[in-house]
Design a protein around this motif. Structure first.
Motif, mmCIF file in Angstrom:
data_model
loop_
_atom_site.group_PDB
_atom_site.id
_atom_site.type_symbol
_atom_site.label_atom_id
_atom_site.label_comp_id
_atom_site.label_asym_id
_atom_site.label_seq_id
_atom_site.Cartn_x
_atom_site.Cartn_y
_atom_site.Cartn_z
ATOM 1 N N GLY A 274 1.361 -1.101 -0.150
ATOM 2 C CA GLY A 274 -0.057 -0.115 -0.081
ATOM 3 C C GLY A 274 0.958 1.100 -0.288
ATOM 4 O O GLY A 274 0.326 2.216 -0.958
ATOM 5 N N ALA A 275 1.978 1.036 0.745
ATOM 6 C CA ALA A 275 2.718 2.532 0.757
ATOM 7 C C ALA A 275 3.393 3.136 -0.675
ATOM 8 O O ALA A 275 3.869 4.102 -0.683
ATOM 9 C CB ALA A 275 3.635 2.044 1.698
ATOM 10 N N ARG A 276 4.148 1.640 -1.456
ATOM 11 C CA ARG A 276 4.777 1.828 -2.000
ATOM 12 C C ARG A 276 3.612 1.917 -3.943
ATOM 13 O O ARG A 276 4.141 2.786 -4.303
ATOM 14 C CB ARG A 276 5.144 -0.096 -2.846
ATOM 15 N N LEU A 277 2.377 1.704 -3.368
ATOM 16 C CA LEU A 277 1.297 2.208 -4.129
ATOM 17 C C LEU A 277 0.938 3.451 -4.075
ATOM 18 O O LEU A 277 0.662 4.608 -5.144
ATOM 19 C CB LEU A 277 0.187 1.004 -4.534
ATOM 20 N N ALA A 278 0.392 3.746 -3.559
ATOM 21 C CA ALA A 278 -0.249 4.912 -2.580
ATOM 22 C C ALA A 278 0.134 5.915 -2.363
ATOM 23 O O ALA A 278 0.302 7.166 -1.508
ATOM 24 C CB ALA A 278 -1.421 4.759 -1.963
ATOM 25 N N GLY A 279 1.764 5.562 -1.018
ATOM 26 C CA GLY A 279 2.390 6.384 -0.209
ATOM 27 C C GLY A 279 2.289 6.536 1.270
ATOM 28 O O GLY A 279 1.175 5.550 1.336
ATOM 29 N N ALA A 280 2.881 6.935 1.796
ATOM 30 C CA ALA A 280 2.599 6.268 3.642
ATOM 31 C C ALA A 280 1.757 7.540 4.383
ATOM 32 O O ALA A 280 3.087 8.844 4.174
ATOM 33 C CB ALA A 280 3.959 5.984 4.394
ATOM 34 N N PRO A 281 1.036 7.472 4.733
ATOM 35 C CA PRO A 281 0.364 9.591 5.253
ATOM 36 C C PRO A 281 1.505 9.662 6.302
ATOM 37 O O PRO A 281 2.034 8.933 7.408
ATOM 38 C CB PRO A 281 -0.328 8.857 6.053
ATOM 39 N N GLY A 282 1.611 11.232 6.252
ATOM 40 C CA GLY A 282 2.480 11.577 7.554
ATOM 41 C C GLY A 282 3.818 11.624 6.911
ATOM 42 O O GLY A 282 5.369 12.221 6.967
ATOM 43 N N PHE A 283 4.449 10.889 5.790
ATOM 44 C CA PHE A 283 5.970 10.413 5.243
ATOM 45 C C PHE A 283 6.113 10.582 4.361
ATOM 46 O O PHE A 283 6.675 11.305 3.737
ATOM 47 C CB PHE A 283 6.092 8.689 5.378
ATOM 48 N N PHE A 284 5.772 9.815 3.000
ATOM 49 C CA PHE A 284 5.832 10.740 1.457
ATOM 50 C C PHE A 284 4.362 10.123 0.782
ATOM 51 O O PHE A 284 3.630 9.629 1.169
ATOM 52 C CB PHE A 284 6.831 9.341 0.938
ATOM 53 N N TYR A 285 4.487 10.180 -0.661
ATOM 54 C CA TYR A 285 3.786 10.037 -1.490
ATOM 55 C C TYR A 285 3.718 10.109 -2.866
ATOM 56 O O TYR A 285 5.713 10.226 -2.934
ATOM 57 C CB TYR A 285 2.814 10.934 -1.432
ATOM 58 N N PRO A 286 3.612 9.462 -3.768
ATOM 59 C CA PRO A 286 4.043 9.083 -4.974
ATOM 60 C C PRO A 286 3.414 10.824 -5.772
ATOM 61 O O PRO A 286 3.417 11.693 -5.573
ATOM 62 C CB PRO A 286 3.396 8.621 -5.828
ATOM 63 N N ARG A 287 4.541 10.684 -6.857
ATOM 64 C CA ARG A 287 5.087 11.876 -7.745
ATOM 65 C C ARG A 287 4.602 11.289 -8.905
ATOM 66 O O ARG A 287 4.419 10.208 -9.663
ATOM 67 C CB ARG A 287 6.496 11.812 -8.271
ATOM 68 N N ILE A 288 3.660 11.888 -9.396
ATOM 69 C CA ILE A 288 2.407 12.196 -10.242
ATOM 70 C C ILE A 288 3.209 12.924 -11.480
ATOM 71 O O ILE A 288 2.550 14.348 -11.238
ATOM 72 C CB ILE A 288 0.846 11.951 -9.808
ATOM 73 N N PRO A 289 3.795 12.395 -12.889
ATOM 74 C CA PRO A 289 3.764 13.479 -13.529
ATOM 75 C C PRO A 289 3.155 14.339 -13.997
ATOM 76 O O PRO A 289 1.512 13.764 -14.191
ATOM 77 C CB PRO A 289 4.676 12.889 -14.879
ATOM 78 N N VAL A 290 3.091 15.840 -14.453
ATOM 79 C CA VAL A 290 2.162 16.382 -14.403
ATOM 80 C C VAL A 290 1.488 16.538 -16.487
ATOM 81 O O VAL A 290 1.022 17.060 -16.726
ATOM 82 C CB VAL A 290 1.566 17.796 -13.557
ATOM 83 N N HIS A 291 2.913 16.017 -17.258
ATOM 84 C CA HIS A 291 3.051 16.577 -18.019
ATOM 85 C C HIS A 291 4.294 15.418 -18.848
ATOM 86 O O HIS A 291 4.919 14.862 -17.850
ATOM 87 C CB HIS A 291 3.880 17.489 -19.261
ATOM 88 N N PRO A 292 3.759 14.788 -19.784
ATOM 89 C CA PRO A 292 4.149 13.475 -20.087
ATOM 90 C C PRO A 292 5.518 13.118 -20.320
ATOM 91 O O PRO A 292 6.459 12.886 -20.642
ATOM 92 C CB PRO A 292 3.696 12.972 -21.669
ATOM 93 N N LEU A 293 6.076 14.675 -20.580
ATOM 94 C CA LEU A 293 8.047 15.661 -20.935
ATOM 95 C C LEU A 293 8.279 14.945 -19.480
ATOM 96 O O LEU A 293 9.381 15.277 -19.258
ATOM 97 C CB LEU A 293 7.915 16.135 -22.309
#
Length: 338
Positions: free
Chosen positions: A103-122
């Motif tokens: 779950g942490a790998r996929l969605a992050g660990a609340p209070g510690f980190f979250y996944p980086r989601i690219p806002v642009h394909p490049l």
């Protein structure tokens, strides 16, 4: 209540290694040290999450360090069904530990980190996760003026990503430790991003010195303070029963042998130079119900608490050895509760 530290307490050096969520073990060791009251840390040499723990301690008012550690480790820790439901045997715990880590790998660990989601394909991200929640916690919990005031020496180990050199930031040498230094030392690629400091791209200390004993042994210590090494990877362990345990065992051996191999060489050199040290080596030996090689990402409350208590018990044993054992200079005492 913690024991009151008096002028007669013995000054010690603590070395904290990196290890992501395994770092709760170090918080437990410090709680036991504080409750005992017979020793006091005068120097932390630390890497990655170990540097975070050291900053939470040195950057807190007297008597408030445990509360800061608790808020960091338990506020926002992933809830899981295993926190509320009892399972027969270890099979259920093993499954839930894996679910927490995944779950942490996929969605992050609340209070510690979250996944980086690219806002642009490049977009060219250099890490999988963003440590912004950790930064927010540290900026709230750590008094960086107190941390840098010099009452407790702090040495943070990191790695120059381009040259590969170990980089040390040391309050005793005039460096000012900031949140950027702590996050840089936690920049374990590709999970977490390095940080640019002074024109250098600085990453995780574990890439060069996961348990940074070098600054401690490279500097003569006339007081011959005992050294406590708090490693998050245990060199000793059982035979792997499956592929996951094989991968976890590999990680333990890589980091555990790295630390103990360097320690043995330093102890030999120091003894020859007449600067022998007493060293107490504590390491987190994960139970088999944890999530194998992914246990570093199990932030569930129950697992965090178990690691905290394991560290607490190991430090109780180490302090017993210090006070009542026959530890001599140049000895390395492996301390672990039964």
């Amino acid at each position: 209540m913690p024991a009151r530290i008096s002028a007669r307490t013995e000054s010690v050096i603590l070395v904290f290694s990196g290890g992501v969520a395994l770092g709760a073990y170090q918080a437990g060791t410090y709680e036991a040290l504080l409750e005992d009251g017979s020793v006091r840390p005068s120097w932390f040499a630390a890497s990655s999450v170990g540097a975070v723990n050291a900053a939470l301690i040195a950057g807190s008012a007297p008597g408030a360090a445990i509360a800061s550690l608790r808020r960091f480790w338990t506020a926002g820790a992933n809830p899981s069904a295993s926190d509320a439901v009892s399972f027969a045997g270890s099979t259920g715990r093993h499954a839930w530990s894996w679910m927490s880590a995944i779950g942490a790998r996929l969605a992050g660990a609340p209070g510690f980190f979250y996944p980086r989601i690219p806002v642009h394909p490049l977009d060219r991200a250099t890490s999988l996760y963003d440590l912004a929640p950790t930064r927010a916690k540290l900026e709230t919990l750590v008094d960086f003026d107190r941390l840098n005031a010099g009452e407790i020496r702090i040495t943070v180990a990191a790695t120059d990503i381009e040259s590969g050199e170990c980089v040390l930031f040391d309050t005793a040498r005039g460096d000012r430790i900031t949140c950027d230094h702590l996050l840089a030392s936690s920049g374990f690629l590709p999970e977490f991003a390095p940080v640019e400091i002074g024109g250098r791209l600085i990453g995780d200390g574990g890439l060069s010195a996961n348990a940074p004993i070098e600054p401690v042994f490279d500097e003569p210590d006339r007081a011959r303070r005992p050294i406590f090494i708090l490693d998050l990877f245990a060199r000793d362990g059982g035979r792997p029963a499956d592929l996951a345990e094989s991968l976890a065992r590999r990680n333990d051996l890589i980091f555990g042998n790295q630390t103990l191999g360097r320690l043995k060489a330093y102890q030999k050199a120091c003894k020859a130079a007449g600067d022998a040290r007493r060293v107490f080596y504590l390491s987190y030996r994960a139970p088999r119900h944890e999530a194998g090689p992914e246990r570093l990402y199990d932030f569930s409350r129950r697992t965090i608490e178990e690691r905290w208590q394991a560290g607490r018990l190991d430090m109780v044993e180490a302090l017993r050895q210090l006070k009542h054992g026959r530890a001599r200079d140049a000895d390395t005492i492996i301390a672990r509760h039964a």
